[in-house]
Design a protein around this motif. Structure first.
Motif, PDB file in Angstrom:
ATOM      1  N   PHE A  40     -32.395 -27.603  31.437  1.00  0.00           N
ATOM      2  CA  PHE A  40     -31.868 -28.342  30.289  1.00  0.00           C
ATOM      3  C   PHE A  40     -30.649 -29.172  30.688  1.00  0.00           C
ATOM      4  O   PHE A  40     -29.753 -28.682  31.382  1.00  0.00           O
ATOM      5  N   ALA A  41     -30.628 -30.406  30.194  1.00  0.00           N
ATOM      6  CA  ALA A  41     -29.442 -31.269  30.313  1.00  0.00           C
ATOM      7  C   ALA A  41     -28.646 -31.121  29.028  1.00  0.00           C
ATOM      8  O   ALA A  41     -29.211 -31.182  27.928  1.00  0.00           O
ATOM      9  N   LEU A  42     -27.325 -30.927  29.180  1.00  0.00           N
ATOM     10  CA  LEU A  42     -26.497 -30.602  28.019  1.00  0.00           C
ATOM     11  C   LEU A  42     -25.323 -31.555  27.858  1.00  0.00           C
ATOM     12  O   LEU A  42     -24.762 -32.061  28.821  1.00  0.00           O
ATOM     13  N   VAL A  43     -24.940 -31.716  26.602  1.00  0.00           N
ATOM     14  CA  VAL A  43     -23.676 -32.334  26.232  1.00  0.00           C
ATOM     15  C   VAL A  43     -23.329 -31.747  24.879  1.00  0.00           C
ATOM     16  O   VAL A  43     -24.189 -31.172  24.218  1.00  0.00           O
ATOM     17  N   GLU A  44     -22.072 -31.845  24.480  1.00  0.00           N
ATOM     18  CA  GLU A  44     -21.723 -31.309  23.171  1.00  0.00           C
ATOM     19  C   GLU A  44     -21.545 -32.424  22.149  1.00  0.00           C
ATOM     20  O   GLU A  44     -21.625 -33.595  22.484  1.00  0.00           O
ATOM     21  N   GLY A  45     -21.295 -32.017  20.923  1.00  0.00           N
ATOM     22  CA  GLY A  45     -20.903 -32.975  19.902  1.00  0.00           C
ATOM     23  C   GLY A  45     -22.013 -33.441  18.997  1.00  0.00           C
ATOM     24  O   GLY A  45     -21.760 -34.140  18.013  1.00  0.00           O
ATOM     25  N   GLY A  46     -23.247 -33.091  19.284  1.00  0.00           N
ATOM     26  CA  GLY A  46     -24.308 -33.452  18.366  1.00  0.00           C
ATOM     27  C   GLY A  46     -25.596 -33.925  19.007  1.00  0.00           C
ATOM     28  O   GLY A  46     -26.658 -33.875  18.399  1.00  0.00           O
ATOM     29  N   LEU A  47     -25.521 -34.409  20.244  1.00  0.00           N
ATOM     30  CA  LEU A  47     -26.738 -34.851  20.921  1.00  0.00           C
ATOM     31  C   LEU A  47     -27.522 -33.612  21.368  1.00  0.00           C
ATOM     32  O   LEU A  47     -26.948 -32.711  21.977  1.00  0.00           O
ATOM     33  N   ASN A  79     -22.895 -26.625  23.311  1.00  0.00           N
ATOM     34  CA  ASN A  79     -21.842 -27.335  24.024  1.00  0.00           C
ATOM     35  C   ASN A  79     -22.206 -27.391  25.491  1.00  0.00           C
ATOM     36  O   ASN A  79     -23.256 -26.913  25.914  1.00  0.00           O
ATOM     37  N   SER A  80     -21.326 -28.012  26.257  1.00  0.00           N
ATOM     38  CA  SER A  80     -21.673 -28.296  27.645  1.00  0.00           C
ATOM     39  C   SER A  80     -21.604 -27.058  28.512  1.00  0.00           C
ATOM     40  O   SER A  80     -22.129 -27.052  29.610  1.00  0.00           O
ATOM     41  N   HIS A  81     -20.942 -26.026  28.038  1.00  0.00           N
ATOM     42  CA  HIS A  81     -20.675 -24.880  28.899  1.00  0.00           C
ATOM     43  C   HIS A  81     -21.292 -23.597  28.363  1.00  0.00           C
ATOM     44  O   HIS A  81     -20.634 -22.554  28.271  1.00  0.00           O
ATOM     45  N   SER A  82     -22.544 -23.678  27.983  1.00  0.00           N
ATOM     46  CA  SER A  82     -23.281 -22.484  27.602  1.00  0.00           C
ATOM     47  C   SER A  82     -23.272 -21.512  28.783  1.00  0.00           C
ATOM     48  O   SER A  82     -23.345 -21.922  29.933  1.00  0.00           O
ATOM     49  N   LYS A  83     -23.192 -20.217  28.470  1.00  0.00           N
ATOM     50  CA  LYS A  83     -23.025 -19.210  29.532  1.00  0.00           C
ATOM     51  C   LYS A  83     -24.041 -18.082  29.366  1.00  0.00           C
ATOM     52  O   LYS A  83     -24.245 -17.609  28.254  1.00  0.00           O
ATOM     53  N   VAL A 116     -21.657 -22.478  22.134  1.00  0.00           N
ATOM     54  CA  VAL A 116     -20.881 -22.850  20.958  1.00  0.00           C
ATOM     55  C   VAL A 116     -21.313 -24.262  20.593  1.00  0.00           C
ATOM     56  O   VAL A 116     -21.190 -25.180  21.402  1.00  0.00           O
ATOM     57  N   ALA A 117     -21.863 -24.391  19.397  1.00  0.00           N
ATOM     58  CA  ALA A 117     -22.392 -25.679  18.954  1.00  0.00           C
ATOM     59  C   ALA A 117     -21.442 -26.285  17.937  1.00  0.00           C
ATOM     60  O   ALA A 117     -20.903 -25.579  17.083  1.00  0.00           O
ATOM     61  N   SER A 175     -17.901 -29.250   9.149  1.00  0.00           N
ATOM     62  CA  SER A 175     -16.702 -28.432   8.943  1.00  0.00           C
ATOM     63  C   SER A 175     -16.900 -27.023   9.494  1.00  0.00           C
ATOM     64  O   SER A 175     -16.231 -26.095   9.065  1.00  0.00           O
ATOM     65  N   PHE A 176     -17.834 -26.870  10.423  1.00  0.00           N
ATOM     66  CA  PHE A 176     -18.028 -25.563  11.048  1.00  0.00           C
ATOM     67  C   PHE A 176     -18.592 -25.747  12.453  1.00  0.00           C
ATOM     68  O   PHE A 176     -19.205 -26.760  12.768  1.00  0.00           O
ATOM     69  N   ALA A 177     -18.333 -24.760  13.274  1.00  0.00           N
ATOM     70  CA  ALA A 177     -18.987 -24.663  14.575  1.00  0.00           C
ATOM     71  C   ALA A 177     -19.911 -23.454  14.509  1.00  0.00           C
ATOM     72  O   ALA A 177     -19.880 -22.685  13.534  1.00  0.00           O
ATOM     73  N   GLN A 178     -20.724 -23.280  15.519  1.00  0.00           N
ATOM     74  CA  GLN A 178     -21.643 -22.141  15.519  1.00  0.00           C
ATOM     75  C   GLN A 178     -21.665 -21.476  16.887  1.00  0.00           C
ATOM     76  O   GLN A 178     -21.661 -22.156  17.912  1.00  0.00           O
ATOM     77  N   HIS A 179     -21.675 -20.157  16.866  1.00  0.00           N
ATOM     78  CA  HIS A 179     -21.960 -19.392  18.082  1.00  0.00           C
ATOM     79  C   HIS A 179     -23.449 -19.073  18.045  1.00  0.00           C
ATOM     80  O   HIS A 179     -23.939 -18.472  17.082  1.00  0.00           O
TER      81      HIS A 179
END
Ligand code: FE2
Length: 451
Positions: free
Chosen positions: A120-127, A154-158, A169-170, A176-180
């Motif tokens: 998987f290619a990752l980036v955060e913020g909504g894409l 997010n970019s640093h899934s572990k 962490v999305a 107005s929220f983030a998600q684990h």
């Protein structure tokens, strides 16, 4: 025009123009036997109309660079753009010789991981994450096994090595929220916890994972709707959010208003969470990240007392911290980071040209002994993050393995994949795989062993 706008289009950052496939690459030295898999690394490789007036590192389509290793041979090198719909359309226009519309098409450009036998290619913020095939062609956007609709990671899934779960962490700009989000080893989502984030969304680029907790960093770098990008808010109250892995609610503790770049690792010790991380004094201008000096610190989160204590581990400007991921969320002794060509070099009018040589080195930290070793490269050999590959013929010791990184080989106008011994860190590289082309400086990657 500020010089730093151009920096990321020139010199070791300059994008490449072609996708290349090469087989049976020449190797100096000897690749460790038993390694079988791919070293993949992601970075922005702008495509479309470059506008130095607005450009900064992080803009542009993602490109993944990969080397497949098997039985002591480097079987192939491939570089491929991550083909989101708009990147695919731009490449098609290029192929037909048609002009590009203004702007730069985007696709995930920060990280590439393996999970559940997929890439998987990752980036955060909504894409959304984009799935890649084994040979790096884009399969398409995906929900990482059912991440809530419209969400992201997010970019640093572990990955927790004990459970095989992938923790993310999305967050999405404007929400107005983030998600684990926890994705099981089979690739399906098994747990989602909402974390309220009222106000402007902070830059949740990385987080910390211990056996019992997820730690979020609510730092003063906030997304400014007015500016259309992340901006430093001098008034912001910084805090860390401690979320039990078993589910919410999040508990917020006050923290110093620093830029948290990346975490090395974290672990629990009773009522204390110990985290090693890269932090920098602000303010941070996202268009000139070279102006900050990120350093390695250890933060102890006292859950009983509700306090965070900081201790400086290494003053040298460094980033891209990595561990042997078999020790993720567990106590670790060793960490690796890069003295990056990027940092401690703000661009000012009349300042250094982006091609000016810089200090290039990888560091091995022994956090138990309080010592560090440096593997230096020559002045022009730009290097960035090194990923740890465990030695498949080893006994599972924490530093039994290898560090892999792309290093510029300017005398050839190309790059090498350099393989270092983690236990003989200052010794000469075990191997240099000579790639036929240059790999621009980029962000993050991983050694992904074959299943
Ligand atoms: Fe990162």
């Amino acid at each position: 025009m500020p010089a730093h706008r151009r920096r990321y289009l020139q010199g070791p950052f300059a994008p490449v123009r072609e996708e290349v496939t090469a087989y049976d690459l020449p190797v100096s030295g000897r690749l460790p036997g038993g390694l079988r898999g791919r070293y993949l690394r992601m970075g922005p490789n702008p495509l479309g109309v470059e506008d130095p007036a607005v450009h900064f590192w992080g803009l542009g389509a993602g490109m993944v660079h990969g080397v497949r290793i098997r039985d002591g041979r480097a079987e192939w090198y491939r570089n491929r753009w991550v083909r989101s719909a708009e990147v695919g359309a731009a490449l098609e226009r290029l192929r037909r010789g048609e002009p590009q519309p203004p702007g730069m098409p985007v696709s995930p450009n920060v990280q590439v991981i393996g999970h559940a036998g997929r890439t998987f290619a990752l980036v955060e913020g909504g894409l959304p994450p984009h799935e890649l095939g084994y040979e790096l062609d884009t399969i398409g956007p995906c929900a990482l096994g059912g991440t809530p609709a419209g969400s992201s990671v997010n970019s640093h899934s572990k990955v927790d090595p004990r459970t095989g779960d992938l923790h993310s962490v999305a967050y999405v700009i404007g929400r107005s929220f983030a998600q684990h989000v926890v994705t099981g080893p089979d690739g399906t989502v098994v747990q989602v916890t909402d974390v309220p984030m009222p106000g402007e969304m902070p830059f949740l680029h990385d987080f910390a994972l211990s056996q019992n907790h997820v730690v979020l960093f609510d730092i003063p770098l906030r997304f400014s709707i007015a500016a259309g990008q992340f901006a430093w808010d001098r008034e912001a109250q910084a805090r860390i959010g401690v979320l039990p892995r078993s589910g919410g609610p999040v508990r917020w503790l006050p923290a110093d208003p620093l830029y948290v770049s990346h975490t090395l690792n974290a672990h629990d010790d009773g009522e204390t969470i110990t985290m090693d991380l890269i932090v920098a004094e602000g303010p941070l201008d996202v268009t000139d990240p070279g102006a900050i000096v990120p350093v390695l610190e250890r933060w102890s989160v006292d859950l009983a007392g509700g306090r965070v204590e900081r201790r400086r581990i290494d003053d040298r400007a460094q980033d891209f911290p990595r561990i042997n991921d078999a020790f993720a969320a567990l106590p670790h002794r060793y960490g690796y980071s890069a003295i990056s060509p990027l940092y401690g070099m703000p661009f000012t009018a009349g300042g250094p040209h982006p091609d000016v040589a810089f200090t290039n080195a990888l560091i091995k930290h022994d956090l138990a002994a309080g010592t560090a070793q440096v593997h230096g490269f020559s002045r022009e050999e730009a290097v960035s993050e090194a990923a740890f590959a465990p030695d498949p013929e080893g006994r599972g010791g924490e530093d039994e393995g290898f560090l892999m990184a792309y290093v510029a080989a300017p005398e050839r106008g190309a790059s090498d994949l350099v393989v270092l011994s983690a236990q003989d860190f200052t010794g000469p590289p075990l191997a240099r795989v000579h790639l036929p082309v240059r790999v621009p400086l980029g962000y993050h990657g991983n050694w992904i062993p074959d299943a």
